[in-house]
Design an enzyme around this catalytic site. Structure first.
Site, mmCIF file in Angstrom:
data_model
loop_
_atom_site.group_PDB
_atom_site.id
_atom_site.type_symbol
_atom_site.label_atom_id
_atom_site.label_comp_id
_atom_site.label_asym_id
_atom_site.label_seq_id
_atom_site.Cartn_x
_atom_site.Cartn_y
_atom_site.Cartn_z
ATOM 1 N N GLN A 103 -9.281 13.333 0.036
ATOM 2 C CA GLN A 103 -8.548 14.205 -0.867
ATOM 3 C C GLN A 103 -8.969 15.647 -0.613
ATOM 4 O OE1 GLN A 103 -8.142 12.927 -4.992
ATOM 5 N NE2 GLN A 103 -9.267 11.043 -4.569
ATOM 6 N N CYS A 149 0.830 -1.206 0.000
ATOM 7 C CA CYS A 149 0.000 0.000 0.000
ATOM 8 C C CYS A 149 0.864 1.255 0.000
ATOM 9 C CB CYS A 149 -0.915 -0.007 1.229
ATOM 10 S SG CYS A 149 -1.732 1.582 1.498
ATOM 11 N N CYS A 205 0.502 3.425 3.451
ATOM 12 C CA CYS A 205 0.933 2.973 4.777
ATOM 13 C C CYS A 205 2.264 3.642 5.147
ATOM 14 C CB CYS A 205 1.089 1.447 4.786
ATOM 15 S SG CYS A 205 -0.466 0.547 4.990
ATOM 16 N N ASN A 250 -13.704 9.532 -1.085
ATOM 17 C CA ASN A 250 -14.388 8.453 -1.781
ATOM 18 C C ASN A 250 -14.079 7.182 -1.021
ATOM 19 O OD1 ASN A 250 -15.380 9.988 -3.972
ATOM 20 N ND2 ASN A 250 -13.374 9.899 -4.970
ATOM 21 N N SER A 258 -9.615 3.664 -5.085
ATOM 22 C CA SER A 258 -8.677 2.691 -5.615
ATOM 23 C C SER A 258 -7.787 2.084 -4.529
ATOM 24 C CB SER A 258 -7.829 3.340 -6.714
ATOM 25 O OG SER A 258 -7.328 4.585 -6.286
ATOM 26 N N HIS A 279 -3.925 0.541 7.993
ATOM 27 C CA HIS A 279 -4.453 0.214 6.668
ATOM 28 C C HIS A 279 -5.915 -0.235 6.706
ATOM 29 C CE1 HIS A 279 -4.077 -0.924 2.452
ATOM 30 N NE2 HIS A 279 -4.587 -2.113 2.731
#
Ligand SMILES: O=P(O)(O)O[C@H]1O[C@H](CO)[C@@H](O)[C@H](O)[C@H]1O
Ligand SMILES: O=P(O)(O)O[C@H]1O[C@H](CO)[C@@H](O)[C@H](O)[C@H]1O
Lengths: 375, 375
Positions: A194, A52, A55, A179, A187, A121
Site C-alpha cells: 500500500q 481474489c 488478480c 503487510n 486480508s 496470486h
C-alpha cells in the site's frame, strides 16, 4: 567481542533514530509456550484465484475490473483511511481556552493506494525475479515522483498505463508499506503493498527526521544512518547481507525478534535518487532478505515492511536517508510469535533474543533459494 | 455538538499524555474483512484444571507447588524478563567516541511477579465479586508498598502469606499489568496479571511523567489528568461509567478501538493513597468496564490492562496521577480485531471508529450482568 556480555544480561538499548529505549532479555527464550499459535498461511495457493479482487481481470468491490497487468498495478483503495475531499475542520471555541490543548484535532486529507506486486496470486517478494523486483521499485519510484510538487527536480508524472490519477492537492508524505501474512493483518494473500499519502507528516516519520537533523548538526554534517552503516560494516555482528550499494542488518535497537533494516551505503534522500546500480542492489537485498526470512522457519514469513524517505514537500531533503524497515512477528517457529502487549504497551518494548543472535541466524541462511517451489 | 463533524472526516488527534498524534478514519469501518479471524476463547473451562500451573495445589515448571490460596497469590515469574543479580554492564571503549551514541546500552535489573486473581481457573475480572476485586486491589497495593524505600511514608512489608520476598535492591518502577486472552499473547486463561519492577523508568512511563510535569508548570500547578477528567465530565460524550470517585472513559486520543482509561477524580499519585471509598470506586469501575467489554461482542473480551502511578523512588510524587489503561484489540466482533501494523508501525497509529462512537456503545451496555454464567 567485549560487548557479548549483552548475550547474558537484561539491558536497555537506545534507538537513536527515535530517541526511545527497548528492554532486551536474552535469557528469556527458554520459557514454555502455551498460548496462541499462528496458522502458517496455506502453502498451496492457485496462480489465479477467481475470488481474489487483486488478480488480473477480476472485479473489485466497486465493480471496477483489475486490468490485465503483467508486473504491477496501482489503484486507489476502495476503503481508504484518508480521502481527498472532505469538509474543513474548525476546532470549536471552548469556554475555557486554558484546557484547549487537551482536545486537539486537525483534519487530514490524502489518498491511499494499493499496489499489486505480481499478477501471480501465489507469489511473494521472495519468489520474484530480479526484473520483477526492479519493476516494483520502478512503480514505487514513479508513484513518489508523481506526488512531488511539479517544480521539484525529481517530479515526473506516472506513466499513463500505471493508472495513477494526479492528486488534487499537494500532500506532505507518501508512506509506502506492505503487510504480509494473516498475522500482520493482511486480508488477501495476493502479493501487494500500500501507499498512503497525507497532509502533515506522520508521527514516526517526523520523529526520525528530528533525530537525523539533530545528529547532523552535532556531527559536522555527517548523517546518522551513514555513520551507523559504516560502523556496522566494521563490527559485522549485526550484518545479514550486503552488496556494493546496500546493507541489510538487524539494528542494535531492534524491537521485533528478526527485525531488519535495509540501508543504502550512500546517503540519498529518496527512491528517485537511486542510481541504476543502487536499484539493482535494492532488488537483490529485497530478494535476499525475504528468502532468508522464509528459510528461517520454512514458511511464508509474515512481516510489515515500510519505506522511509524524504517528505514530498522537499523539506528535509538534506537530512533524509532512504531506508526500509521489516517488522516480522515470528519468534520461535512458523506458529509461535512474539506478542508486543502488556509490558510492551504500558512500559517499554521488550525482546527475547539479541539482535546479534537474530543476525547470526539470518546471515547463516540461504539467501538465494526460495524454501518452496510455487513458481 | 459542534465537533461531531469529526464523525465524518479523517483527522489527527493529539495525545497530551505522550505528545503523539493518531490518525482517525471514522468512515473506514465499512470495508469488507477477508483476513485473520480470532478464535474467541473456549466458553467452557473447568473451575480447576489439573494441567494449569496457576491453579491452587498444582506444580509449576520449577517444581514449586501453588499454595491453596483463596483470593490472590504472588510468585516470582519462573521465566522473568529481568533478574535481580547479573554482571554489571560496562560499555566498551570504542576507537571512535564520536559515534558512541549509536550503540548505547545500560544494564537493567529487576524482578517479575505473577499475580493470580482468583483460585477459580474459569473466572475473569468480570466474574469476580466486589470483595474479590477489593482483595486484588489490596494485593497490588501491598506489592507496591513493599517495594518502596523503607523511609517512604507508604512503605509497608507485604503480609507474609502473600509470599513476597523483599527485593534485594531498590527499584525505580513497578509496572502492574494484565494480558487477557490469546489475542493479547496470554498463554494461560487462569485469571492472572503480572508486575515487573525494574531499575530505571520505562520509556512510556517517563514520557507520561514529562508531559504531566510540563502541564503542571504551565497551568498554575493543576494536573493534566485532573483537568481532563473535569472537562470530560462536562462534555459527557466520551464517558462510559462514573461513580463518586472514579471515571471510566474512552480518551480523546484512544488508539485501540474500544480503549478506555480509569481515572480517579482526585489527583492521587499511587495505589496506597486511595481511601476506602476510592478503593470501592475502583473495584466497581473494574467490574463495570470488564462486564461491558464482555457484553459488547458477547465473548470473554481480550485486552492488555496496565496501571500507571508514581515511581517507587518517591520521585514525581507531586506530579503522578494514578490511572489504568485498557487496550483491547477487538474491532467489529468476537473474531475480527484491529491490526496495528504497516501504516501504524511505520507512520502513525490509525483507528477506524471515533472514541465518541466507542464510548456511546460501551455506555449503553449492561455494566452489572456478566454475559455468561460460569460461576
Ligand atoms: O509473560 P507471558 O504472559 O508469558 O508473556 C506475555 O506478556 C509479556 C509481557 O507483556 C510479553 O513480553 C510476552 O511477549 C507475552 O507473550
Ligand atoms: O488495508 P488493509 O490491508 O485491509 O488493512 C491492514 O493494514 C492497514 C494499514 O496498516 C491497517 O490499518 C489495518 O488495521 C490492517 O488490517
Amino acid at each position: 567481542e567485549a560487548d557479548r556480555i549483552l548475550d547474558d544480561i537484561s539491558h536497555r538499548r537506545y534507538n537513536p533514530l527515535t530517541g526511545s529505549w527497548i528492554l532486551v532479555s536474552p535469557h528469556r527464550t527458554k520459557r514454555p509456550w502455551q498460548g496462541a499459535q499462528e496458522n502458517p498461511s496455506p502453502p498451496i495457493l492457485p496462480a489465479h484465484d477467481p475470488e481474489c479482487y487483486l488478480c488480473p481481470g477480476n472485479p473489485r468491490v466497486t465493480g471496477d475490473v483489475m486490468p490485465n497487468y503483467t508486473n504491477t498495478s496501482i489503484f486507489i483503495n476502495d476503503f481508504s483511511a484518508v480521502r481527498e475531499s472532505q469538509p474543513l475542520y474548525k476546532p470549536p471555541r471552548p469556554r475555557n481556552t486554558d484546557t484547549l490543548e487537551l482536545l486537539q484535532a486537525q483534519g487530514v486529507k490524502g489518498r491511499c493506494y494499493v499496489i499489486t506486486f505480481s499478477p501471480k496470486h501465489n507469489a511473494t517478494l521472495a519468489d520474484l525475479s530480479h526484473e520483477a523486483l526492479l519493476s516494483i521499485i520502478a512503480t514505487w519510484t514513479s508513484l513518489y515522483t508523481s506526488h512531488l510538487p511539479s517544480s521539484h527536480a525529481y517530479f515526473a508524472p506516472a506513466p499513463p498505463d500505471l493508472g495513477v490519477v494526479p492528486p488534487r492537492d499537494q500532500y506532505d508524505y507518501l508512506q509506502i508499506f506492505e503487510n504480509k501474512g494473516a498475522a500482520m493483518g493482511c486480508s488477501n494473500p495476493h502479493p501487494h503493498g500500500q501507499a498512503w499519502c497525507t497532509s502533515g507528516l506522520p508521527g514516526e516519520v517526523s520523529t526520525e527526521l528530528q533525530h537525523l537533523t539533530a545528529y547532523k548538526k552535532t556531527h559536522d554534517g555527517r548523517g546518522l544512518l551513514a555513520d551507523y552503516v559504516h560502523l556496522e560494516l566494521q563490527k559485522k555482528e549485526r550484518i545479514v547481507f550486503h552488496n556494493s550499494t546496500w546493507v541489510a542488518l538487524c539494528p542494535w535497537w531492534a524491537v521485533w525478534p528478526f527485525e531488519t533494516m535495509l540501508i543504502p551505503r550512500r546517503e540519498i534522500p529518496s527512491l528517485p535518487a537511486l542510481t541504476r546500480e543502487e536499484r539493482d542492489g535494492l532488488a537483490e537485498a529485497l530478494s535476499q532478505i525475504t528468502k532468508r526470512y522464509d528459510n528461517l522457519f520454512q514458511c511464508s514469513f509474515p512481516y510489515s515492511m515500510g519505506i522511509h524517505q524524504a517528505p514530498l514537500s522537499g523539506e528535509a531533503e538534506e537530512i533524509a536517508h532512504l531506508h526500509l524497515h521489516f517488522y516480522p512477528p515470528l519468534l520461535r517457529s512458523a506458529s509461535v510469535r512474539k506478542f508486543l502487549v502488556g509490558y510492551e504497551l504500558m512500559a517499554e518494548p521488550q525482546r527475547d533474543i539479541t539482535p546479534e543472535q537474530a543476525a547470526e541466524r539470518l546471515r547463516n541462511l540461504d539467501g538465494t533459494t526460495v524454501y518452496r517451489g510455487v513458481l
